[in-house]
Design an enzyme around this catalytic site. Structure first.
Site, short mmCIF file in Angstrom:
data_model
loop_
_atom_site.label_atom_id
_atom_site.label_comp_id
_atom_site.label_asym_id
_atom_site.label_seq_id
_atom_site.Cartn_x
_atom_site.Cartn_y
_atom_site.Cartn_z
N HIS A 11 5.09 9.31 7.74
CA HIS A 11 5.36 7.96 7.08
C HIS A 11 6.73 8.19 6.59
CE1 HIS A 11 5.23 4.89 3.97
NE2 HIS A 11 4.09 4.57 4.61
N GLU A 46 6.57 1.27 11.53
CA GLU A 46 6.68 0.62 10.19
C GLU A 46 8.17 0.66 9.47
OE1 GLU A 46 2.77 1.11 7.51
OE2 GLU A 46 3.92 2.83 7.53
P1 PGA Z 1 3.03 -1.85 2.44
O1 PGA Z 1 3.07 -0.51 2.66
O2 PGA Z 1 1.79 -2.79 3.05
O3 PGA Z 1 2.90 -1.74 1.02
O4 PGA Z 1 4.51 -2.59 2.79
C1 PGA Z 1 2.66 -0.25 4.04
C2 PGA Z 1 2.90 1.48 4.44
O5 PGA Z 1 3.72 2.11 3.81
O6 PGA Z 1 2.02 1.80 5.00
#
Ligand code: PGA
Length: 220
Positions: free
Chosen positions: A96, A145
């Protein structure tokens, strides 16, 4: 119809009590399905009780960790090895961007984490920030992401996310499921889920409210 993953990432935002409250509200509303997989990644301290609550009630809810150790069990103070987590989790979020930036996790370390997970039968959910992020072998569940979209309320466009997912598939040239994450809400989830190359969503902020998470599920 493609298989879909809807995954809640609580980050460090819910304690044990509020995690169990969430499970008690969401669990009874889930229906067993082969094509829709719903997973919760709470904080590590909640995993044991969360697992019990899910098992006792037979909820169709997978559990995941938000990280795991790059090392096997041993003299690694503070670490949670895959070998210990495997009794409670099905998946583990690895790579992440919050861990890459706050804890300086690099490709070598992430490679070791993936190896530990896979060696213990845990499916890595490997997060990438663009189509250029290296993906260790053995990862067949990947979340795109983009950093600008995480926790900001400004999601990527479904068209761009689909394009990145398609690039990743081309680069890897193997069976892989790609999820999108970054400011997913009940308002935009369906637009991502309808994309040809996207097989689900990883939801942070919007997963914290059980009703909002259920609304996202109803987009499927
Ligand atoms: P968010 O986070 O939906 O608050 O943007 C997603 C993540 O970090 O997995």
């Amino acid at each position: 119809m493609k298989d879909l993953w809807i995954i809640a990432n609580f980050k460090s935002k819910k304690n044990l009590v509020s995690t169990l409250e969430w499970i008690d509200l969401v669990g009874p509303r889930l229906t067993k399905s082969n094509s829709l997989k719903v997973a919760l990644c709470p904080s590590t301290v909640s995993l044991v009780e969360a697992k019990k609550r899910i098992q006792v009630n037979n909820y169709p809810l997978f559990l995941g960790s938000q990280d795991l150790s790059a090392f096997p069990p041993g003299a690694y103070t503070g670490e949670e090895p895959a070998e210990h987590l495997k009794d409670f989790i099905d998946i583990a979020i690895l790579g992440h961007s919050e861990r890459r930036s706050n804890f300086k996790e690099d490709e070598k370390l992430l490679d070791s984490k993936v190896k530990q997970a896979v060696g213990c039968g845990i499916k890595p959910l490997f997060c990438v920030q663009s189509e250029k992020t290296p993906i260790p072998k053995d990862c067949n569940l990947v979340a795109y992401e983009p950093v600008f979209a995480i926790g900001t309320g400004t999601a990527d466009t479904p068209a761009n996310a689909d394009n990145v997912a398609s690039q990743i598939k081309k680069n890897l040239n193997r069976e892989v499921e790609i999820l999108y994450g970054g400011s997913v809400t009940s308002k935009n989830a369906q637009d991502f889920l309808e994309c040809k190359n996207i097989s689900g969503v990883l939801v942070g902020t919007a997963s914290l409210d059980p009703q909002e998470f259920l609304n996202i599920l109803s987009s499927c």
